[in-house]
Write a protein that holds these residues in place. Structure first.
Motif, mmCIF file in Angstrom:
data_model
loop_
_atom_site.group_PDB
_atom_site.id
_atom_site.type_symbol
_atom_site.label_atom_id
_atom_site.label_comp_id
_atom_site.label_asym_id
_atom_site.label_seq_id
_atom_site.Cartn_x
_atom_site.Cartn_y
_atom_site.Cartn_z
ATOM 1 N N ILE A 24 1.078 -1.465 0.073
ATOM 2 C CA ILE A 24 0.051 0.377 0.035
ATOM 3 C C ILE A 24 0.914 1.142 0.058
ATOM 4 O O ILE A 24 1.625 1.034 0.650
ATOM 5 C CB ILE A 24 -0.901 0.142 1.610
ATOM 6 N N THR A 25 0.428 2.381 -1.264
ATOM 7 C CA THR A 25 1.039 3.364 -0.353
ATOM 8 C C THR A 25 0.106 4.601 0.486
ATOM 9 O O THR A 25 -1.148 4.715 -0.210
ATOM 10 C CB THR A 25 1.699 3.928 -2.055
ATOM 11 N N VAL A 26 0.157 5.001 1.275
ATOM 12 C CA VAL A 26 -0.198 5.410 2.067
ATOM 13 C C VAL A 26 0.116 7.364 2.100
ATOM 14 O O VAL A 26 1.179 8.016 2.267
ATOM 15 C CB VAL A 26 0.235 5.626 3.634
ATOM 16 N N ALA A 57 7.037 5.690 9.502
ATOM 17 C CA ALA A 57 7.800 5.031 8.543
ATOM 18 C C ALA A 57 8.744 3.952 8.781
ATOM 19 O O ALA A 57 8.563 2.580 8.131
ATOM 20 C CB ALA A 57 7.670 5.738 7.399
ATOM 21 N N ASN A 58 9.571 4.610 9.533
ATOM 22 C CA ASN A 58 11.064 3.799 10.062
ATOM 23 C C ASN A 58 10.091 3.239 11.211
ATOM 24 O O ASN A 58 11.156 1.571 11.083
ATOM 25 C CB ASN A 58 11.757 5.254 10.350
ATOM 26 N N MET A 59 9.820 2.598 11.732
ATOM 27 C CA MET A 59 8.856 2.329 12.778
ATOM 28 C C MET A 59 8.521 0.380 11.967
ATOM 29 O O MET A 59 8.890 -0.121 12.651
ATOM 30 C CB MET A 59 8.177 2.614 13.575
ATOM 31 N N TYR A 60 8.020 1.322 10.534
ATOM 32 C CA TYR A 60 7.042 -0.151 9.826
ATOM 33 C C TYR A 60 7.981 0.350 8.928
ATOM 34 O O TYR A 60 7.441 -1.183 7.961
ATOM 35 C CB TYR A 60 5.576 0.200 9.872
ATOM 36 N N ASN A 71 9.595 -0.837 -2.446
ATOM 37 C CA ASN A 71 9.137 -1.240 -1.388
ATOM 38 C C ASN A 71 7.278 -1.987 -1.058
ATOM 39 O O ASN A 71 6.740 -0.384 -1.384
ATOM 40 C CB ASN A 71 9.876 -0.416 0.097
ATOM 41 N N PRO A 72 6.805 -2.610 -0.718
ATOM 42 C CA PRO A 72 5.642 -3.175 -0.908
ATOM 43 C C PRO A 72 5.226 -1.337 0.214
ATOM 44 O O PRO A 72 3.666 -1.397 0.066
ATOM 45 C CB PRO A 72 5.699 -4.161 -0.609
ATOM 46 N N LEU A 73 5.500 -0.972 0.903
ATOM 47 C CA LEU A 73 5.245 0.320 2.283
ATOM 48 C C LEU A 73 5.450 1.234 1.706
ATOM 49 O O LEU A 73 7.009 1.559 1.922
ATOM 50 C CB LEU A 73 5.211 -0.391 3.383
ATOM 51 N N ARG A 74 4.602 1.853 1.136
ATOM 52 C CA ARG A 74 5.210 3.417 1.614
ATOM 53 C C ARG A 74 3.964 4.502 1.774
ATOM 54 O O ARG A 74 3.547 4.446 1.944
ATOM 55 C CB ARG A 74 5.263 3.645 -0.325
ATOM 56 N N LEU A 75 5.229 5.351 2.909
ATOM 57 C CA LEU A 75 4.348 6.772 3.042
ATOM 58 C C LEU A 75 4.616 8.075 2.426
ATOM 59 O O LEU A 75 6.169 8.139 2.915
ATOM 60 C CB LEU A 75 4.770 6.401 4.680
#
Length: 572
Positions: A474-476, A515-518, A541-545
């Motif tokens: 997900i991109t938040v 973002a760093n925590m996750y 990265n599949p996770l993006r903030l």
């Protein structure tokens, strides 16, 4: 028969009955009293099992899966306040018409209301927020128990899936010990299948509907957020025959992937157009037909209540038809279907002239919105640019408050396949990120983007715990204007005293450390130029903030300038 064997048979009968009824997905919040069912679900290959330790987040996560699939999703937790934390998502599920099977494990009857730990009154805990609630018996050897459970599961799933869809609650008590024997195969079902009926209009309703359409000289259609599983091909067929202006909300997902021959009838900028007195006078209507929920637009609501149509027809699968404007004159209980294609509709010249009035206003507004990013760098410009940049085949989940309003303003008709979703049942800002994550798990073939404000992000930051247990992508995108931006457009903003303390509520927080925590990729954006390069490189990265910093005062000024420019040109 041993107690363990009784418990094992009981648990797997519940699991087998859910699978037999079409359930594929289960979301579990770990706890002690729910252990037997947690084991049963986890050991069943026919089920997709997801985990989220925060119950409030877990419930919205399940809501997201059910919303994406249009199928029932099971939600399981232990007893006590764990069950109470499901409440906000259950409220949303009821009003958004999303099927959830909420299973709360409970203490046995002898431990209730006697001071036992983690024991609260869970009977009908969710009151009228669920379509149905039932208490299951304690596991025992009575020959009626397992057949009763099997059929009660079928009843529960049927009720959840019958229009209008919604949540049901099953309270299941267990005595200790809570261990079962794992089984590789599920018990054979004695109840085979339920068949849910279709919701079709009566012949009288169809005849009346057709007569009103054919007698109308000035009419338009409203399409709000549609029921789960709606086949929009029938709506496109209806629009082709009707040839009326069609006011489509962004959540209808009929502003994108529009058939070429339907494009002339689609009106997306009605919120901006209906702010101008001259335009409103020009488009006063005698007939309105609405499919789906009432749209977000405040100015459409004001227009309808100030200029009440002679005919306002609501097509709704629920006899408790939605009519927050209290102007409905007819209700047809039906789902969207082939019956719409079969209506003997006639067109008239006056209606064509009426369509041209809307078409002219739409063209003017779309032109101004298209040029908006060239002159502004506020949230609206960022949203418009984001919509242009999103890759084909993307899903965009949108938070309530300003994000959904900006999407409704800046998403104009497009042939690109972008689908918009939101929690608009109760319009809350809680659980938005959890719902988006759950939604993304059910649609892994599409890229998921979440557009959310800073306060809504803070409300549901625990949602990201789910990424530690499942492979999420997900991109938040956080619009950080340091507070509640929506209030800047409301009357509260005219009273300077206490405004920031009670409504602006700035936190001065930034989210790089989250973002760093996750282990999320973090991108900071402060202007349009930085946003324009967002999709230049492939996401690794599949996770993006992505955190976009904006100014609340600038946002209000820019939005009002746009609306003024549109209506000034129409006036001229």
């Amino acid at each position: 028969m041993s107690d363990r064997k009784i418990l094992t048979d009981y648990v797997y009968k519940i699991v087998a009955s859910l699978v037999q009824s079409g359930v594929q997905d289960v979301v579990i919040s770990p706890g002690s009293r729910s252990t037997p069912l947690a084991y049963g679900f986890a050991s069943t290959e026919a089920l997709n099992v997801y985990r989220q330790v925060d119950e409030r987040s877990a419930a919205f996560f399940a809501l997201g899966i059910a919303k994406a699939k249009g199928q029932p999703v099971v939600l399981l937790c232990t007893s006590g306040t764990a069950a109470a934390n499901y409440y906000p998502a259950i409220v949303e599920a009821k009003y958004a018409r999303v099927p959830l099977i909420v299973i709360t494990a409970d203490r046995p009857h002898e431990l209730r209301e006697v001071g036992a730990p983690q024991a609260i009154n869970q009977i009908r805990l969710y009151g009228e927020q669920v379509k149905w609630s039932a208490e299951f018996p304690i596991p025992d050897e009575a020959k009626q128990t397992l057949p009763f459970i099997e059929r009660h599961i079928a009843r529960g799933v049927n009720i959840a899936m019958t229009a209008p869809m919604g949540p049901v609650h099953l309270n299941v008590p267990f005595r200790e010990p809570l261990l079962i024997d794992f089984q590789q195969t599920l018990p054979e079902a004695t109840f085979q299948k339920s068949y849910i009926g279709m919701c079709l209009p009566s012949e009288e309703a169809v005849n009346s509907f057709t007569s009103i359409i054919n007698e109308t000289q000035k009419g338009f259609v409203i399409i709000g957020e549609l029921s789960l599983g709606t086949d929009v091909h029938y709506l496109w067929s209806f629009i082709r025959k009707l040839k009326w202006p069609v006011l489509v909300e962004s959540l209808s997902n009929m502003r994108s992937s529009i058939p070429e021959d339907c494009m002339p009838y689609i009106i997306s900028t009605y919120d901006a157009l209906l702010r101008g007195d001259t335009f409103k006078e020009k488009v006063i209507t005698e007939t309105v037909i609405r499919f789906g929920a009432q749209p977000v637009s405040k100015f459409l609501t004001i227009f309808l209540t100030n200029n009440i149509p002679k005919n306002y027809i609501v097509i709704d699968e629920d006899p408790m038809f939605r009519d927050s404007t209290t102007v409905a004159t007819h209700s047809i209980q039906a789902t969207v279907g082939e019956w719409l294609s079969d209506l003997p509709i006639e067109c008239n010249i006056t209606q064509e002239q009426y369509l041209n009035s809307w078409r002219t206003g739409e063209d003017i507004a779309v032109q101004h919105i298209s040029e908006y990013v060239n002159h502004h760098s506020d949230e609206g410009a960022m949203v418009r640019q984001l919509l242009e940049l999103l890759p084909e085949g993307s899903d965009l989940f949108v938070s309530s408050s300003m994000p959904i309003r900006d999407i409704d303003t800046f998403l104009t008709p497009t042939k690109k396949d972008i689908q918009i979703f939101a929690n608009r049942g109760a319009n809350g800002i809680d659980g938005v990120m959890s719902t988006a994550l759950g939604f993304s798990m059910a649609r892994k073939n599409r890229d998921m983007y979440l557009l959310i404000g800073d306060l809504a992000f803070l409300h549901d930051v625990n949602a990201l715990i789910a990424t530690r247990y499942q492979d999420c992508k997900i991109t938040v995108i956080v619009m950080n204007n340091d507070g509640g931006g929506i209030f800047s457009y409301l009357s509260q903003s005219t009273v300077e005293e206490y405004y920031e303390d009670l409504f602006g509520t700035p936190t001065a927080l930034q989210f790089k450390d989250v973002a760093n925590m996750y282990d999320m990729e973090y991108i900071e954006i402060k202007n349009n130029k930085e946003l324009s390069t967002l999709f230049d490189h492939q996401q690794v990265n599949p996770l993006r903030l992505i955190e976009i910093f904006t100014d609340r005062k600038e946002n209000v000024l820019a939005h009002r300038t746009l609306w003024q420019q549109i209506n000034s040109e129409i006036e001229a």
